[in-house]
Design a protein around this motif. Structure first.
Motif, mmCIF file in Angstrom:
data_model
loop_
_atom_site.group_PDB
_atom_site.id
_atom_site.type_symbol
_atom_site.label_atom_id
_atom_site.label_comp_id
_atom_site.label_asym_id
_atom_site.label_seq_id
_atom_site.Cartn_x
_atom_site.Cartn_y
_atom_site.Cartn_z
ATOM 1 N N LYS A 13 0.844 -1.199 0.000
ATOM 2 C CA LYS A 13 0.000 0.000 0.000
ATOM 3 C C LYS A 13 0.874 1.242 0.000
ATOM 4 C CE LYS A 13 -0.676 0.484 5.020
ATOM 5 N NZ LYS A 13 -1.687 0.621 6.076
ATOM 6 N N PHE A 14 0.320 2.297 -0.554
ATOM 7 C CA PHE A 14 0.852 3.640 -0.437
ATOM 8 C C PHE A 14 -0.113 4.343 0.506
ATOM 9 C CE2 PHE A 14 2.334 2.111 -4.494
ATOM 10 C CZ PHE A 14 3.659 2.507 -4.504
ATOM 11 N N TYR A 15 0.406 5.154 1.404
ATOM 12 C CA TYR A 15 -0.484 5.782 2.379
ATOM 13 C C TYR A 15 0.073 7.114 2.851
ATOM 14 C CZ TYR A 15 2.726 3.721 5.839
ATOM 15 O OH TYR A 15 3.842 3.368 6.567
ATOM 16 N N ILE A 16 -0.808 7.896 3.453
ATOM 17 C CA ILE A 16 -0.455 9.226 3.949
ATOM 18 C C ILE A 16 -0.863 9.314 5.410
ATOM 19 C CG2 ILE A 16 -0.879 11.708 3.711
ATOM 20 C CD1 ILE A 16 -1.590 11.096 0.723
ATOM 21 N N LEU A 17 0.083 9.764 6.226
ATOM 22 C CA LEU A 17 -0.197 9.996 7.646
ATOM 23 C C LEU A 17 -0.303 11.495 7.891
ATOM 24 C CD1 LEU A 17 2.404 7.600 9.357
ATOM 25 C CD2 LEU A 17 0.001 7.135 8.853
ATOM 26 N N GLU A 18 -1.249 11.873 8.697
ATOM 27 C CA GLU A 18 -1.370 13.250 9.171
ATOM 28 C C GLU A 18 -1.450 13.155 10.689
ATOM 29 O OE1 GLU A 18 -2.036 16.509 7.626
ATOM 30 O OE2 GLU A 18 -1.147 15.560 5.855
ATOM 31 N N ASN A 19 -0.526 13.778 11.383
ATOM 32 C CA ASN A 19 -0.480 13.699 12.849
ATOM 33 C C ASN A 19 -0.473 12.247 13.338
ATOM 34 O OD1 ASN A 19 -0.530 16.560 13.124
ATOM 35 N ND2 ASN A 19 -2.731 16.506 12.760
ATOM 36 N N LYS A 20 0.323 11.420 12.653
ATOM 37 C CA LYS A 20 0.510 10.007 12.993
ATOM 38 C C LYS A 20 -0.732 9.139 12.803
ATOM 39 C CE LYS A 20 4.241 11.114 16.133
ATOM 40 N NZ LYS A 20 4.818 10.989 17.454
ATOM 41 N N VAL A 21 -1.720 9.649 12.071
ATOM 42 C CA VAL A 21 -2.940 8.904 11.789
ATOM 43 C C VAL A 21 -3.041 8.722 10.274
ATOM 44 C CG1 VAL A 21 -5.470 8.930 11.926
ATOM 45 C CG2 VAL A 21 -4.106 9.862 13.809
ATOM 46 N N GLN A 22 -3.302 7.480 9.844
ATOM 47 C CA GLN A 22 -3.443 7.239 8.404
ATOM 48 C C GLN A 22 -4.712 7.904 7.901
ATOM 49 O OE1 GLN A 22 -2.478 3.331 6.672
ATOM 50 N NE2 GLN A 22 -4.482 3.435 5.708
ATOM 51 N N GLN A 23 -4.544 8.782 6.903
ATOM 52 C CA GLN A 23 -5.679 9.524 6.366
ATOM 53 C C GLN A 23 -6.001 9.151 4.919
ATOM 54 O OE1 GLN A 23 -7.639 11.301 8.145
ATOM 55 N NE2 GLN A 23 -6.440 11.664 9.968
ATOM 56 N N ALA A 24 -5.120 8.370 4.290
ATOM 57 C CA ALA A 24 -5.365 7.946 2.907
ATOM 58 C C ALA A 24 -4.550 6.688 2.644
ATOM 59 C CB ALA A 24 -4.955 9.043 1.934
ATOM 60 N N GLU A 25 -5.108 5.817 1.775
ATOM 61 C CA GLU A 25 -4.347 4.646 1.367
ATOM 62 C C GLU A 25 -4.790 4.171 -0.002
ATOM 63 O OE1 GLU A 25 -4.629 1.138 3.807
ATOM 64 O OE2 GLU A 25 -6.685 0.756 3.222
ATOM 65 N N MET A 26 -3.841 3.577 -0.694
ATOM 66 C CA MET A 26 -4.101 2.942 -1.971
ATOM 67 C C MET A 26 -3.424 1.578 -1.903
ATOM 68 S SD MET A 26 -3.162 4.241 -5.801
ATOM 69 C CE MET A 26 -1.413 3.957 -5.542
ATOM 70 N N THR A 27 -4.225 0.522 -2.001
ATOM 71 C CA THR A 27 -3.688 -0.832 -1.845
ATOM 72 C C THR A 27 -3.447 -1.478 -3.206
ATOM 73 O OG1 THR A 27 -5.914 -1.768 -1.651
ATOM 74 C CG2 THR A 27 -4.800 -1.172 0.398
ATOM 75 N N TYR A 28 -2.489 -2.409 -3.201
ATOM 76 C CA TYR A 28 -2.184 -3.135 -4.428
ATOM 77 C C TYR A 28 -1.795 -4.569 -4.111
ATOM 78 C CZ TYR A 28 2.752 -2.026 -3.345
ATOM 79 O OH TYR A 28 3.991 -1.890 -2.735
ATOM 80 N N THR A 29 -1.908 -5.410 -5.132
ATOM 81 C CA THR A 29 -1.559 -6.827 -5.035
ATOM 82 C C THR A 29 -0.645 -7.173 -6.198
ATOM 83 O OG1 THR A 29 -3.733 -7.298 -4.067
ATOM 84 C CG2 THR A 29 -2.503 -9.174 -4.952
ATOM 85 N N TRP A 30 0.435 -7.872 -5.910
ATOM 86 C CA TRP A 30 1.368 -8.301 -6.955
ATOM 87 C C TRP A 30 0.776 -9.441 -7.767
ATOM 88 C CZ3 TRP A 30 5.548 -5.886 -8.649
ATOM 89 C CH2 TRP A 30 6.144 -4.915 -7.824
ATOM 90 N N VAL A 31 1.007 -9.402 -9.072
ATOM 91 C CA VAL A 31 0.661 -10.483 -9.990
ATOM 92 C C VAL A 31 2.002 -10.952 -10.542
ATOM 93 C CG1 VAL A 31 -0.583 -11.134 -12.073
ATOM 94 C CG2 VAL A 31 -1.501 -9.341 -10.590
ATOM 95 N N GLY A 32 2.545 -12.012 -9.963
ATOM 96 C CA GLY A 32 3.890 -12.426 -10.341
ATOM 97 C C GLY A 32 4.888 -11.377 -9.896
ATOM 98 N N THR A 33 5.921 -11.170 -10.706
ATOM 99 C CA THR A 33 6.942 -10.184 -10.352
ATOM 100 C C THR A 33 6.984 -9.012 -11.326
ATOM 101 O OG1 THR A 33 8.588 -11.435 -11.618
ATOM 102 C CG2 THR A 33 8.437 -11.905 -9.247
ATOM 103 N N SER A 34 6.107 -9.043 -12.340
ATOM 104 C CA SER A 34 6.176 -8.006 -13.367
ATOM 105 C C SER A 34 4.989 -7.041 -13.388
ATOM 106 C CB SER A 34 6.314 -8.650 -14.748
ATOM 107 O OG SER A 34 5.167 -9.436 -15.026
ATOM 108 N N HIS A 35 3.960 -7.311 -12.577
ATOM 109 C CA HIS A 35 2.763 -6.462 -12.545
ATOM 110 C C HIS A 35 2.224 -6.359 -11.122
ATOM 111 C CE1 HIS A 35 2.772 -7.806 -16.736
ATOM 112 N NE2 HIS A 35 1.958 -6.810 -17.023
ATOM 113 N N PHE A 36 1.563 -5.230 -10.855
ATOM 114 C CA PHE A 36 0.748 -5.171 -9.640
ATOM 115 C C PHE A 36 -0.575 -4.492 -9.958
ATOM 116 C CE2 PHE A 36 3.538 -1.423 -9.148
ATOM 117 C CZ PHE A 36 2.674 -0.406 -8.771
#
Length: 92
Positions: A13-36
């Motif tokens: 995941k990519f995420y953003i913390l504001e005041n040590k609290v996660q305020q946004a996230e974008m999750t991903y899953t790997w498909v093999g080693t060449s794609h996510f």
């Protein structure tokens, strides 16, 4: 706005913390080693209107370019960013 990343080799995941609290996230899953797959993007009200989601997609694009891999944007938000920005489609 600092975008952080976690990756365990299968999911991540990519995420953003504001005041040590996660305020946004974008999750991903790997498909093999060449794609996510970007499968979900969520931004809290605190960051709405600040391009947080778009910035996370751009961070994912940067990551994909560095690793020489491709992105499959299944998340509707991420897909819309790719549709609007032709300059990032090289990793699609």
């Amino acid at each position: 706005m600092e975008i952080l990343q976690e990756d365990n080799g299968k999911k991540g995941k990519f995420y953003i913390l504001e005041n040590k609290v996660q305020q946004a996230e974008m999750t991903y899953t790997w498909v093999g080693t060449s794609h996510f797959i970007i499968d979900h993007t969520e931004v809290s009200e605190v960051l709405k209107g600040k391009s947080a989601g778009k910035q996370m997609v751009l961070k994912a694009v940067e990551f994909a370019r560095e690793k020489g891999v491709k992105i499959i944007p299944l998340c509707p938000f991420a897909k819309s960013v790719f549709e609007k920005m032709s300059e990032i489609r090289d990793v699609m």
